[in-house]
Every structure is written in structure tokens, then in C-alpha cells.
Design an enzyme around this catalytic site. Structure first.
Site, mmCIF file in Angstrom:
data_model
loop_
_atom_site.group_PDB
_atom_site.id
_atom_site.type_symbol
_atom_site.label_atom_id
_atom_site.label_comp_id
_atom_site.label_asym_id
_atom_site.label_seq_id
_atom_site.Cartn_x
_atom_site.Cartn_y
_atom_site.Cartn_z
ATOM 1 N N GLN A 106 0.846 -1.201 0.000
ATOM 2 C CA GLN A 106 0.000 0.000 0.000
ATOM 3 C C GLN A 106 0.883 1.254 0.000
ATOM 4 O OE1 GLN A 106 -2.398 1.476 3.361
ATOM 5 N NE2 GLN A 106 -4.185 1.349 2.025
ATOM 6 N N TYR A 185 -6.178 10.628 4.071
ATOM 7 C CA TYR A 185 -4.831 11.021 3.667
ATOM 8 C C TYR A 185 -4.864 11.818 2.355
ATOM 9 C CZ TYR A 185 -3.846 8.101 7.588
ATOM 10 O OH TYR A 185 -3.833 7.602 8.857
ATOM 11 N N ARG A 232 -7.491 1.824 -3.080
ATOM 12 C CA ARG A 232 -8.366 1.815 -1.897
ATOM 13 C C ARG A 232 -9.042 3.170 -1.728
ATOM 14 N NH1 ARG A 232 -7.767 0.268 4.615
ATOM 15 N NH2 ARG A 232 -9.141 -1.497 4.310
ATOM 16 N N GLY A 318 -8.872 -6.861 8.715
ATOM 17 C CA GLY A 318 -7.778 -6.184 9.405
ATOM 18 C C GLY A 318 -7.443 -6.814 10.752
ATOM 19 N N ARG A 319 -8.194 -6.391 11.778
ATOM 20 C CA ARG A 319 -7.799 -6.744 13.142
ATOM 21 C C ARG A 319 -7.807 -8.244 13.411
ATOM 22 N NH1 ARG A 319 -11.893 -2.398 15.294
ATOM 23 N NH2 ARG A 319 -12.759 -3.090 13.308
HETATM 24 C C1 LIG Z 1 -3.838 -0.986 13.799
HETATM 25 C C2 LIG Z 1 -4.502 -0.532 12.537
HETATM 26 C C3 LIG Z 1 -3.736 0.026 11.519
HETATM 27 C C4 LIG Z 1 -4.323 0.399 10.305
HETATM 28 N N1 LIG Z 1 -3.527 0.877 9.294
HETATM 29 C C5 LIG Z 1 -4.053 1.110 8.072
HETATM 30 C C6 LIG Z 1 -3.217 1.448 6.972
HETATM 31 O O1 LIG Z 1 -1.980 1.513 7.061
HETATM 32 N N2 LIG Z 1 -3.831 1.704 5.779
HETATM 33 C C7 LIG Z 1 -5.185 1.620 5.621
HETATM 34 O O2 LIG Z 1 -5.695 1.860 4.512
HETATM 35 N N3 LIG Z 1 -5.989 1.267 6.640
HETATM 36 C C8 LIG Z 1 -5.462 0.999 7.841
HETATM 37 N N4 LIG Z 1 -6.280 0.570 8.870
HETATM 38 C C9 LIG Z 1 -7.692 0.257 8.596
HETATM 39 C C10 LIG Z 1 -7.833 -1.234 8.266
HETATM 40 O O3 LIG Z 1 -7.236 -1.555 7.010
HETATM 41 C C11 LIG Z 1 -9.313 -1.670 8.215
HETATM 42 O O4 LIG Z 1 -9.989 -0.879 7.272
HETATM 43 C C12 LIG Z 1 -9.976 -1.547 9.582
HETATM 44 O O5 LIG Z 1 -9.195 -2.142 10.595
HETATM 45 C C13 LIG Z 1 -11.373 -2.199 9.580
HETATM 46 O O6 LIG Z 1 -11.265 -3.588 9.243
HETATM 47 P P1 LIG Z 1 -11.391 -4.710 10.391
HETATM 48 O O7 LIG Z 1 -12.692 -4.446 11.058
HETATM 49 O O8 LIG Z 1 -11.344 -6.023 9.650
HETATM 50 O O9 LIG Z 1 -10.238 -4.525 11.336
HETATM 51 C C14 LIG Z 1 -5.722 0.232 10.116
HETATM 52 C C15 LIG Z 1 -6.494 -0.285 11.157
HETATM 53 C C16 LIG Z 1 -5.910 -0.677 12.336
HETATM 54 C C17 LIG Z 1 -6.771 -1.309 13.419
#
Ligand SMILES: Cc1cc2nc3c(=O)[nH]c(=O)nc-3n(C[C@H](O)[C@H](O)[C@H](O)COP(=O)(O)O)c2cc1C
Length: 368
Positions: A106, A185, A232, A318-319
Site C-alpha cells: 500500500q 490522507y 483503496r 484487518g484486526r
Molecule cells: C492498527 C490498525 C492500523 C491500520 N492501518 C491502516 C493502513 O496503514 N492503511 C489503511 O488503509 N488502513 C489501515 N487501517 C484500517 C484497516 O485496514 C481496516 O480498514 C480496519 O481495521 C477495519 O477492518 P477490520 O474491522 O477487519 O479490522 C488500520 C487499522 C488498524 C486497526
């Protein structure tokens, strides 16, 4: 408390995203982990961390800066603008490929989310409008400054930074790149009719606000081939104190412009019950990756409800991936998942990074 998902089995089928054939439709969402070195070289633990998660259909890396000026929203986030960065990413991509995985990097520019105490540089944005937030700097939490509005003639250099970063990413062995035009961003700041008040051809109409993201995607596609480029977006997402009055038109204009390119995928962060989801899904002809943003809510599980949304190529998680290196195995078995530990999301070292146990490790008798 442990939690569990019921898996929609269609997510285990392979899917083609551009030049990449992913073994399943459960992708690892991009996750900033703030463990890079001071010069933005990824952490020595990153190869292990990503290789542990290689069973994801595609791993999308943490947001990675395309230049020194593009970095600086958070401490210790990586870049891909020096030979040293590229060498370390090559080691990471090699580890993931050896473990059978696929990986897209990314690429981001933080724009007004940057803080000079982190980047050492002034922050820039479409317009001189600050995000009403604080940044976590070495001297504590500090308000984000009013950014400097980019001059029109500075914009080609930003497009070029994305192009060169994508070249480095592919030369490092990445299967592709994902352009980060989401979550408040720089590119999202251009898309928004609130943070973009420009009067040149990068502001005003929906097509103008979509222009910078489109130019970045087109330049990167020209450099590495559209089959290796994802994008994205997060319409209506309020991350980064972002607001949009019209959260549809600029995205429609963007998607209509990019549709003929035949890109690897469009990745949308959105609650699929929002009307915008249906509008965008209807105009995008290619692979569509969904991240509902609610992947740890036990009452709304993106994996269970996947089938309802139809016509989705893959989900990004993600998480749950952060906390479960063997997420795919656990989903297949219907096993309980490790809970993500918020306190170590952006900490340093292996705790909460490379030490989440697999099921097999949990079942091993504990040695004294
Ligand atoms: C610790 C953390 C770091 C993240 N870093 C990014 C990132 O670098 N780029 C991005 O587009 N989204 C980032 N996100 C958003 C995640 O990609 C994702 O959209 C979000 O966690 C919701 O998905 P989930 O419910 O499966 O966790 C981050 C989220 C978390 C929790």
C-alpha cells in the site's frame, strides 16, 4: 473474550485480481504497525510478521510512504523511496512468497495528516485547511498544523513519487501495489469537497477532485502494468477528521475514468448497507474488494454476511488477521480467534506483533 466467525465457504475459492491469482478471497487489510526504523526502513521483524500471515489470499502491506515528504502522520512508519527500503522490502516479499503468499504494497502520502515534528518537513494538502486532531509526536500529542496548499506545478512531482515508489515495490518483488486514496490522507483530501477548495483543475467539479487519484493510478499502471495496481477508497469515512458533503460524485467520476484500465482491483472501505456501496458496485466492472470496517463486531461479521452482498470478489480483514496469524485455518475449523490487543497495535518489538499464537501453539503443552 474470544470471538468466532462462521465462514461463508465461497470465500475459500481462488480469485483472480489482475495478474495475481489468490488462493482464497480473504485478504489481509493494510495495517500500520509503527515498528519501522527511524529512516523508514521496515522492521527486522516484518518479514516474520508477514510470512506468518501468508495464507491470506493477498496480504496488503501497511501504508508505505512514497517519499520523505509523504511520511510523518505517525512515528516509525515505513517508506519505499531509498535503496535500503527496497532491500528490506525484498527480504519481506521473499519471505511471504517462500511461505506461498501474495503481497501488494500500500502506497501513501499523508498530506495534512503529517506533523513537522515527525517528518521534519512542512505538511502539504490540497488547501490550507487543518485536520482538527492531534498527532502523537516525540514530544507528546500536538495539534496538526495548517498545511500549505500545494501549487499546481508541484503536483506532477507527487505523481512521479508514486510512480517511482511502485517501480521500487515491484523491483523488490511485490506482486503489486495498492494506491491509498482512503481514510483521510492526501488523495482522499483531494477527493473531498470540504478539504479541497482549489480553483485549479484539481478542485471544484467531481472530475477535478478525482483527477489527482486518477493521475496517480494511471501513472503507476503505465509503470508496472494495471494488472498489478489496486486502489483503496473510503467514501464518507470520517478518519482523519475527514468530511465530505457529497460522498458519491467524485468517486463515481474516479471509477468511470479508471474502469477501462483493467486494474487488479478496487478496494472499498464501506458499510455495505450504505447506498453509496450499491452505486459504486454498479459502476465498477472489475474485481471488488470489500472492507466493512466492522470486522471485530460480533453482531456484524463481514465474513458471515459476505454472501448477502453478492458480486464481491474478496473481503479484506484487518484486526482479526493482526491477532490471528493462522486466521484461514481457524475459519475453516470454526475455531475461536485470538482477540486483538489494542495496546500493542502501534507498540515496538515482537509483543502483539509476531507473538500471537497459532491454534497449534495454543494446544502445545506449556513447558515450565
Ligand atoms: C492498527 C490498525 C492500523 C491500520 N492501518 C491502516 C493502513 O496503514 N492503511 C489503511 O488503509 N488502513 C489501515 N487501517 C484500517 C484497516 O485496514 C481496516 O480498514 C480496519 O481495521 C477495519 O477492518 P477490520 O474491522 O477487519 O479490522 C488500520 C487499522 C488498524 C486497526
Amino acid at each position: 473474550m474470544a470471538f468466532k466467525f462462521d465462514l461463508d465457504p465461497s470465500l475459500l475459492k481462488p480469485v483472480r485480481v489482475g495478474d495475481t491469482v489468490a488462493g482464497n478471497r480473504i485478504f489481509m487489510a493494510p495495517l500500520t504497525r509503527s515498528r519501522a526504523k527511524a529512516d523508514a526502513t521496515p522492521s527486522d521483524l516484518a518479514a516474520q510478521y508477514y510470512a506468518q500471515r501468508a495464507a491470506a489470499g493477498v496480504i496488503i502491506t501497511e501504508a508505505t510512504a512514497v517519499s520523505a515528504a509523504a511520511n510523518g502522520a505517525y512515528l516509525n512508519t515505513p517508506g519505499i523511496y531509498t535503496a535500503r527500503h527496497q532491500d528490506k522490502w525484498a527480504e519481506i516479499a521473499g519471505a511471504v512468497h517462500s511461505a506461498g503468499g501474495h503481497m501488494f504494497m500500500q502506497l501513501w502520502h499523508v498530506g495534512r495528516m503529517g506533523h513537522p515534528e515527525i517528518s521534519g518537513l512542512e505538511s502539504v494538502a490540497p488547501s490550507a485547511i487543518a485536520a482538527d486532531m492531534t498527532a502523537h509526536t516525540p514530544s507528546g500529542h500536538r495539534p496538526l498544523p495548517v498545511p500549505r496548499a500545494l501549487e499546481t506545478d508541484e503536483i506532477p512531482a507527487i505523481v512521479r513519487d508514486f510512480r517511482e515508489a511502485a517501480r521500487r515495490a515491484v523491483d523488490a518483488g511485490m506482486d503489486g501495489v495498492e494506491i491509498h486514496s482512503a481514510n483521510g490522507y492526501l488523495l482522499h483530501q483531494f477527493l473531498s469537497d470540504v478539504t479541497n477548495r482549489r480553483i485549479d483543475h484539481y478542485g471544484g467539479s467531481a472530475a477535478n477532485r478525482a483527477r489527482l487519484t486518477a493521475e496517480v493510478v494511471e501513472a503507476v499502471s503505465d509503470e508496472i502494468g494495471a494488472g498489478r495496481v489496486g486502489l483503496r477508497i473510503s467514501p464518507g469515512n470520517t478518519a482523519g477528521a475527514m468530511t465530505e458533503i457529497d460522498e458519491v460524485s467524485a468517486y463515481e467520476a474516479l471509477i468511470e475514468r479508471l474502469a477501462p484500465l483493467d486494474m487488479a482491483y478496487l478496494h472499498v472501505v464501506i458499510d455495505p448497507t450504505e447506498p453509496t456501496f450499491g452505486v459504486l458496485r454498479a459502476v465498477w466492472p472489475g474485481p471488488f474488494v470489500l472492507n466493512t470496517g466492522r470486522g471485530t463486531d460480533t453482531d456484524f461479521c463481514q465474513l458471515e454476511s459476505y454472501a448477502q452482498w453478492g458480486a464481491i470478489s474478496a473481503v479484506a480483514v484487518g484486526r482479526a488477521f493482526l491477532a490471528n496469524p493462522d486466521l484461514i485455518d481457524r475459519l475453516i475449523l470454526g475455531a475461536e480467534l485470538n482477540e486483538p490487543d489494542v495496546a500493542t497495535f502501534y507498540a515496538s518489538g515482537p509483543a502483539g506483533y509476531t507473538d500471537y499464537p497459532t491454534l497449534a501453539e495454543l494446544e502445545e503443552p506449556q513447558s515450565a
